[in-house]
Motif scaffolding. Structure first.
Motif, PDB file in Angstrom:
ATOM      1  N   LYS A 183      39.922 -13.651 -16.776  1.00 44.28           N
ATOM      2  CA  LYS A 183      40.608 -12.837 -17.790  1.00 44.28           C
ATOM      3  C   LYS A 183      39.680 -12.384 -18.908  1.00 44.28           C
ATOM      4  CE  LYS A 183      45.348 -14.289 -16.972  1.00 44.28           C
ATOM      5  NZ  LYS A 183      46.583 -14.894 -17.522  1.00 44.28           N
ATOM      6  N   ALA A 184      38.624 -13.149 -19.177  1.00 48.55           N
ATOM      7  CA  ALA A 184      37.684 -12.752 -20.229  1.00 48.55           C
ATOM      8  C   ALA A 184      36.904 -11.493 -19.851  1.00 48.55           C
ATOM      9  CB  ALA A 184      36.717 -13.894 -20.524  1.00 48.55           C
ATOM     10  N   LYS A 185      36.918 -11.134 -18.570  1.00 48.13           N
ATOM     11  CA  LYS A 185      36.201  -9.943 -18.113  1.00 48.13           C
ATOM     12  C   LYS A 185      37.078  -8.696 -18.134  1.00 48.13           C
ATOM     13  CE  LYS A 185      33.164 -12.618 -15.063  1.00 48.13           C
ATOM     14  NZ  LYS A 185      31.996 -12.505 -15.962  1.00 48.13           N
ATOM     15  N   ILE A 186      38.345  -8.853 -18.514  1.00 48.35           N
ATOM     16  CA  ILE A 186      39.314  -7.756 -18.435  1.00 48.35           C
ATOM     17  C   ILE A 186      39.786  -7.348 -19.825  1.00 48.35           C
ATOM     18  CG2 ILE A 186      41.523  -7.008 -17.469  1.00 48.35           C
ATOM     19  CD1 ILE A 186      41.259  -9.305 -15.438  1.00 48.35           C
ATOM     20  N   ALA A 187      39.868  -6.056 -20.057  1.00 48.41           N
ATOM     21  CA  ALA A 187      40.516  -5.506 -21.255  1.00 48.41           C
ATOM     22  C   ALA A 187      41.645  -4.597 -20.797  1.00 48.41           C
ATOM     23  CB  ALA A 187      39.517  -4.732 -22.105  1.00 48.41           C
ATOM     24  N   TYR A 188      42.775  -4.692 -21.465  1.00 52.38           N
ATOM     25  CA  TYR A 188      43.972  -3.960 -21.058  1.00 52.38           C
ATOM     26  C   TYR A 188      44.485  -3.113 -22.211  1.00 52.38           C
ATOM     27  CZ  TYR A 188      48.969  -3.369 -19.861  1.00 52.38           C
ATOM     28  OH  TYR A 188      50.220  -2.859 -19.619  1.00 52.38           O
ATOM     29  N   VAL A 189      44.762  -1.843 -21.926  1.00 57.18           N
ATOM     30  CA  VAL A 189      45.370  -0.936 -22.903  1.00 57.18           C
ATOM     31  C   VAL A 189      46.756  -0.576 -22.387  1.00 57.18           C
ATOM     32  CG1 VAL A 189      45.207   1.272 -24.113  1.00 57.18           C
ATOM     33  CG2 VAL A 189      43.116  -0.006 -23.550  1.00 57.18           C
ATOM     34  N   PRO A 190      47.822  -1.095 -23.024  1.00 59.84           N
ATOM     35  CA  PRO A 190      49.189  -0.833 -22.536  1.00 59.84           C
ATOM     36  C   PRO A 190      49.640   0.581 -22.871  1.00 59.84           C
ATOM     37  CG  PRO A 190      49.267  -2.071 -24.581  1.00 59.84           C
ATOM     38  CD  PRO A 190      47.804  -1.943 -24.223  1.00 59.84           C
TER      39      PRO A 190
END
Length: 268
Positions: free
Chosen positions: A90-97
């Motif tokens: 999860k630390a490798k992922i960025a999410y823009v909702p």
């Protein structure tokens, strides 16, 4: 010095990711009640790619993204990120909702929203240090929002709000960026600014996946595409996958022939 005497030193983190798909989804099924929103979807997101997820309304595009992140429960399916289980990556992922899913009345400043993206670096006590503020300001600069750092988030236009949430993702310094309709409801200048940032991320070796609606810009913005209508209809490089036939299969014949012809796509 002879060339064979020169040693190429590659950072350990890059060696770890080399050759790994950025994300693999296997057998993903998500249901709302008795009706599957996503059914038995398999797909691979290639590292370093810019991938669009397209399909008609209700096709399960946002659902697939949220289920892949663990935001929505799955009936079945496995997700790996750079060869690791989702929980360990999860630390490798960025999410823009989606912008529409955010409570914009929440009283907080722009800079604070971006700093929220640094929660993994803040630690258990959540103490904000000077470096955290510096990183947040650098992210705002990348999206052209530096002058709005102290503005209340609810006072911004839709396009400005979208830039702020992209800045929050940038502050995380992730390897995989997942964006849910990043261009929805934004003006042309904001769309150009966002795609410029995303292209820069790709040039830096990052991977970008975006739920996307504008078929006219798919070939200009992306190099890979996942065409979804509850099931995976087609996926692969845009040049060979984004065809007139695949579009009609994906949209169930809802696209007018004139619409498809305007895209000037190859016929499979």
């Amino acid at each position: 010095m002879a060339l064979d005497a020169v040693k190429l030193v590659i950072p350990e983190a890059e060696l770890e990711l080399a050759g790994m798909p950025a994300m693999e989804i296997r057998g993903m099924t998500v249901s709302y009640g008795d009706k599957p929103a996503v059914f038995s979807v398999d797909t691979v997101v290639h590292a370093g790619s810019m991938t669009a997820i397209i399909g008609p309304n209700g096709a399960g595009k946002s659902t697939l993204l949220k289920a892949a992140l663990g935001i929505l429960p799955r009936v079945s399916g496995q997700v790996s990120v750079f060869g690791m289980p989702l929980e360990k990556a999860k630390a490798k992922i960025a999410y823009v909702p989606q912008r529409a899913s955010i409570d914009w009345d929440f009283p907080t400043r722009v800079i604070d929203v971006v700093i929220m993206g640094l929660y993994r670096k803040l630690g258990l006590l959540g103490r904000i240090k000077e470096q955290h503020t510096t990183d947040a300001k650098a992210a705002l600069e990348r999206v052209g929002m530096t002058e709005f750092a102290d503005r209340q988030i609810g006072q911004l236009s839709g396009g400005q709000q979208q830039r702020v949430f992209l800045a929050r993702a940038l502050a995380q310094d992730a390897e995989l960026y997942l964006l849910d309709e990043p261009f929805a409801g934004v003006d042309a200048a904001t769309e150009r600014a966002i795609i410029s940032v995303l292209k820069t991320l790709q040039a830096e070796g990052k991977t970008v996946v975006a739920v996307h609606h504008d078929l006219a810009t798919v070939t200009h913005y992306f190099d890979h595409v996942l065409m979804l209508n509850t099931r995976n209809i087609a996926d692969g490089p845009v040049a060979t996958t984004f065809t007139a036939e695949a579009l009609q299969d994906t949209y169930g014949g809802r696209l007018a022939t004139a619409q498809v012809e305007q895209l000037q796509l190859p016929v499979a």
